[in-house]
Design a protein around this motif. Structure first.
Motif: not given
Length: 338
Positions: A67-72, A187-192
């Motif tokens: 599911g990708g990095h964010g889903d993990a 690049y969802v680490d920015n949302i995180y």
């Protein structure tokens, strides 16, 4: 009691995930390690299960379809039972001495019946082939040896913004925020690190070099060529962050300023990647991105568009694009981010 839950999102990570796990095991029974196997096609799951068998009271394994990095990260958070929560990418690791210092501090907080929402620590660029390791610290920005609020922070330099590597969140606060990272998106680490900020009330900064951020592989998501090939995902993340808040409604003036500047950096990164792609259709995507911000939040748009970064990214014509690319190249060498 588990003081920190560490989620390790892992996809085809058999060559390096052990290093990440071993570094965190130095925390002993005080930590929880959640290895999230995100549909790997190599030996990652086997390695994770071996650690689970050897350390059944410390290691959890979540095996899920890709599911990708964010889903993990979402899965790691859903399975976390520790008081605090941190993400460590499978090719990165933590400094064992710094980890022990942080755990000792969190234990002290617990004894005093205190808690914080976010702990910030330093991180180090472990750049392949670099003789000198660049450390990002916050000594000039954040108070030390005290719990503080957003109203107490100073002014961040461009290379000092709080990244995923810097933060440990209180788990219950993160869950209460109902943050859900998008699937199959880079690049969802920015949302995180951006979305939970208004939920954070109490902060503590420890001047220790906890996170070791490995950088330099050709297939890494922050490699410039890879970023250009995935620029649509960078735009999606930037637009998602624009949609999250009307920043003028953020209570703390200093937090508002910080969040505007964070968006300015996101706009700059997206813009420069679109410029450096040298594709005409991407120049139109750049114009569309700035129009999107203007439509969603005119006040924030004006602050960013006519700030230094915004002006540099929007100098018209081919000479302007050359100046923008030059500014990016200088920043890249100074900061060392790819």
């Amino acid at each position: 009691m588990k003081y920190i839950s560490f989620a390790i999102p892992s996809y085809n990570s058999e060559d390096y995930v052990s290093h990440a796990v071993e570094s965190i095991l130095s925390g002993g029974e005080d930590v929880e390690i959640i290895i999230v196997n995100d549909g790997s096609k190599d030996g990652t799951l086997r390695i994770a299960r071996e650690y689970k068998e050897k350390y059944p009271d410390i290691v959890k394994v979540v095996d899920k379809e890709n599911g990708g990095h964010g889903d993990a990260v979402n899965s790691g958070l859903a399975n976390a039972t520790g008081k605090y929560f941190k993400v460590v990418d499978s090719d990165d690791w933590v400094d064992e001495e710094a980890l022990r210092s942080i755990i000792a501090f969190l234990k002290e907080l617990e004894r005093e019946e205190k808690e914080i929402d976010m702990l910030v620590s330093n991180y180090v660029y472990e750049k392949a082939g670099a003789a000198r390791k660049k450390c990002i610290h916050y000594r000039n920005v954040l108070p030390q040896n005290e719990i503080f609020t957003w109203d107490d922070i100073g002014r961040f330099h461009l290379d000092q913004y709080i990244l995923m590597h810097s933060v440990i969140y209180r788990t219950s606060m993160l869950k209460l925020s109902q943050m859900t990272l998008p699937k199959h998106t880079f690049y969802v680490d920015n949302i995180y690190v951006y979305y939970p900020l208004p939920f954070v009330r109490k902060i503590y900064y420890m001047d220790v070099d906890l996170y070791r951020y490995f950088i330099g592989r050709d297939d890494q998501s922050v490699n410039e060529k890879v970023m250009i090939s995935r620029v649509d995902q960078q735009i999606f993340v930037t637009k998602t962050m624009i949609d999250m808040y009307q920043i003028r409604n953020i209570e703390s003036r200093k937090l508002r300023h910080y969040m505007v500047n964070y968006l300015a950096i996101m706009m700059t990164v997206s813009s420069i990647l679109l410029i450096r792609s040298k594709k005409q259709e991407n120049l139109e995507k750049k114009r569309d991105l700035w129009r999107y911000l203007k439509k969603k939040d005119i006040k924030t748009y004006l602050r960013i568009r006519y700030g230094i970064l915004g002006q540099t990214m929007n100098i018209p014509g081919r000479p302007g694009r050359r100046i923008s690319s030059l500014a990016y190249s200088v920043a890249r060498r100074l900061i060392g981010f790819n």
